[in-house]
Write an enzyme that holds these catalytic residues in place. Structure first.
Site, PDB file in Angstrom:
ATOM      1  N   TRP A 127      -0.559   5.810 -11.831  1.00 14.07           N
ATOM      2  CA  TRP A 127      -1.448   6.283 -10.759  1.00 14.07           C
ATOM      3  C   TRP A 127      -2.428   7.291 -11.374  1.00 14.07           C
ATOM      4  CZ3 TRP A 127      -0.235  10.947  -7.312  1.00 14.07           C
ATOM      5  CH2 TRP A 127      -1.176  11.052  -6.267  1.00 14.07           C
ATOM      6  N   ASP A 208       8.949   9.207  -9.562  1.00 15.51           N
ATOM      7  CA  ASP A 208       7.996   9.261  -8.456  1.00 15.51           C
ATOM      8  C   ASP A 208       8.361   8.138  -7.496  1.00 15.51           C
ATOM      9  OD1 ASP A 208       5.905   9.480  -6.729  1.00 15.51           O
ATOM     10  OD2 ASP A 208       4.317   9.166  -8.199  1.00 15.51           O
ATOM     11  N   ALA A 210       7.362   6.799  -4.052  1.00 18.47           N
ATOM     12  CA  ALA A 210       6.377   6.910  -2.971  1.00 18.47           C
ATOM     13  C   ALA A 210       6.332   5.697  -2.053  1.00 18.47           C
ATOM     14  CB  ALA A 210       4.990   7.136  -3.566  1.00 18.47           C
ATOM     15  N   LYS A 243       3.427   6.590   2.987  1.00 17.12           N
ATOM     16  CA  LYS A 243       3.240   5.161   3.269  1.00 17.12           C
ATOM     17  C   LYS A 243       4.310   4.642   4.216  1.00 17.12           C
ATOM     18  CE  LYS A 243       0.870   6.066  -0.405  1.00 17.12           C
ATOM     19  NZ  LYS A 243      -0.443   5.888  -0.942  1.00 17.12           N
TER      20      LYS A 243
HETATM   21  C1  LMR Z   1      -3.306   5.288  -3.962  1.00 20.79           C
HETATM   22  O1  LMR Z   1      -2.895   5.197  -5.127  1.00 20.79           O
HETATM   23  O2  LMR Z   1      -4.250   4.623  -3.529  1.00 20.79           O
HETATM   24  C2  LMR Z   1      -2.621   6.215  -3.012  1.00 20.79           C
HETATM   25  O3  LMR Z   1      -1.514   6.796  -3.608  1.00 20.79           O
HETATM   26  C3  LMR Z   1      -3.550   7.196  -2.394  1.00 20.79           C
HETATM   27  C4  LMR Z   1      -3.999   8.246  -3.343  1.00 20.79           C
HETATM   28  O4  LMR Z   1      -3.852   9.422  -2.983  1.00 20.79           O
HETATM   29  O5  LMR Z   1      -4.511   7.940  -4.413  1.00 20.79           O
END
Ligand code: LMR
Length: 393
Positions: A127, A208, A210, A243
């Site tokens: 991410w 992590d 999520a 989410k």
């Molecule tokens: C994403 O990866 O799109 C989500 O986790 C939202 C974000 O905050 O980036």
């Protein structure tokens, strides 16, 4: 004083929403930011959340401070949801956090305060915000190769070769399920192997977590996290309710801290508490109280699980349709799309094709080809998406 300040670039994920909103083309598709979108194009407040909010409004008597670690009812409920039988109250401490990002940042700061000599290993890809969060916490960041670009599956050889070399001062960031951006997850055998290596070499898993419930099911998605926490000496888990409870803007999350024994867990938690105090003082109460209300009420919890399962099934149905549509248009092997889990898949497109898809076809995706499957919410959108991708391949 600020007259020479340079403007920073916008956040690469969050800015896509605005760019797509401003796009006047009717055929536009937003597969950017990771939010659930239903077939009507809405991201609704979940039924159980609406009901819990009503109850809170009617019954809440005070807004005075909670303990620094957060709402005790929420903390216990979220830890039991995530860990089930792996929740060992002797060795695990729980803190409420400001969403998943807040959990990660506080974990980063706490690692820096407990073990500043260590290295922090982050998967590549990951991410986008992970790097910024852990760098801001002052950690020395290293990367390990995670994805095999040829197959779009986890590059197990590279992952295990990297973990094999780590030692007692290292922390390793792992995605608990529904890897962001790739969608490629560890198998149960992989989690067992990771656990064995953590015990042999002494590194600390930082997970992590999520997307619980949005890959396969709560039980399947939590299997790896539960296995690791049950079998290693130390671990840290960052939980997000953005989410799976649809609480994106409200910011509910948690930090689960596992120590080798009760004394160690309490000492580790004291660092989590101290860093929380410095960063936000206290996480927001409202969304965590909503989650506590849902998880501690049998009927609300059942309704929440039903709605979560509906979202999960919708995303999986998108995967099947997308894979079939892409396969019908090209000889490239798209079978990984249905093997991936969660909201995202990373299509092997590259920045140039992603740019072309945005400029020429009004399709908004992240980075080198991450798509949010929920954005492909109708059969027409899937057909248009597959045709457009085929044209740029
Ligand atoms: C994403 O990866 O799109 C989500 O986790 C939202 C974000 O905050 O980036």
């Amino acid at each position: 004083m600020f007259k020479n300040v340079q403007q920073l670039p916008a956040d690469p994920i969050l800015q896509l929403t605005q760019l797509c909103r401003d796009d006047k083309r009717e055929e536009k598709i937003d597969v950017g930011v990771g939010i659930f979108i239903n077939a009507n194009g809405e991201t609704p407040v979940l039924r159980a959340v609406k009901e819990a909010e009503k109850r809170l409004l009617a019954t809440q008597k005070t807004k005075k401070y909670q303990p620094l670690s957060g709402n005790p009812e929420y903390n216990e409920a979220i830890a039991k949801l995530v860990l089930a039988d792996s929740f060992d109250a002797e060795r695990i401490r729980v803190n409420q956090s400001t969403g998943g990002t807040g959990a990660l940042r506080v974990i980063g700061e706490a690692i820096n305060s407990m073990q500043p000599q260590g290295k922090f290993w982050i998967p590549d890809p990951t991410w986008g915000n992970h790097l910024a969060i852990f760098a801001a916490a002052g950690l020395e960041i290293e990367r390990y190769k995670y994805l095999d670009e040829k197959t779009s599956e986890v590059d197990k050889t590279s992952v295990f070769a990297a973990l094999e070399k780590l030692g007692g001062n290292d922390c390793v960031l792992l995605h608990g399920c529904c890897h962001n951006p790739s969608g490629a997850d560890f198998s149960r055998d992989d989690w067992i192997k990771i656990t064995e290596l953590a015990n042999k070499n002494g590194f600390t898993p930082v997970i992590d977590f999520a997307y619980l419930g949005l890959g396969e099911s709560i039980e399947d998605d939590a299997w790896g996290v539960r296995y690791v926490v049950k079998n290693v000496k130390q671990a840290l888990v960052a939980v997000s309710c953005s989410k799976n409870f649809g609480l994106y803007r409200d910011r509910a999350g948690a930090i689960l801290t596992l120590g080798a024994n009760s004394k160690e867990a309490t000492a580790m938690q004291s660092h989590i508490n101290a860093e929380t105090r410095k960063v936000v003082s206290m996480a927001p109460d409202h969304p965590a109280s909503v989650v506590a209300e849902i998880l501690n009420d049998e009927a609300l919890r059942k309704d929440w699980e039903n709605e979560l399962n509906e979202m999960c099934a919708f995303i999986r149905s998108r995967r099947e349709k997308l894979q079939a549509a892409l396969q019908a248009k090209s000889s490239f092997d798209w079978s990984f799309v249905t093997r991936h889990h969660g909201m995202f898949s990373l299509l092997p497109l590259g920045v140039e094709r992603v740019k072309k898809l945005r400029e020429d076809f009004a399709i908004y995706m992240v980075g080198t080809g991450r798509i949010n499957l929920a954005g492909l919410r109708t059969d027409e959108k899937i057909a248009y998406f597959a045709e457009s991708v085929a044209k740029v391949m």
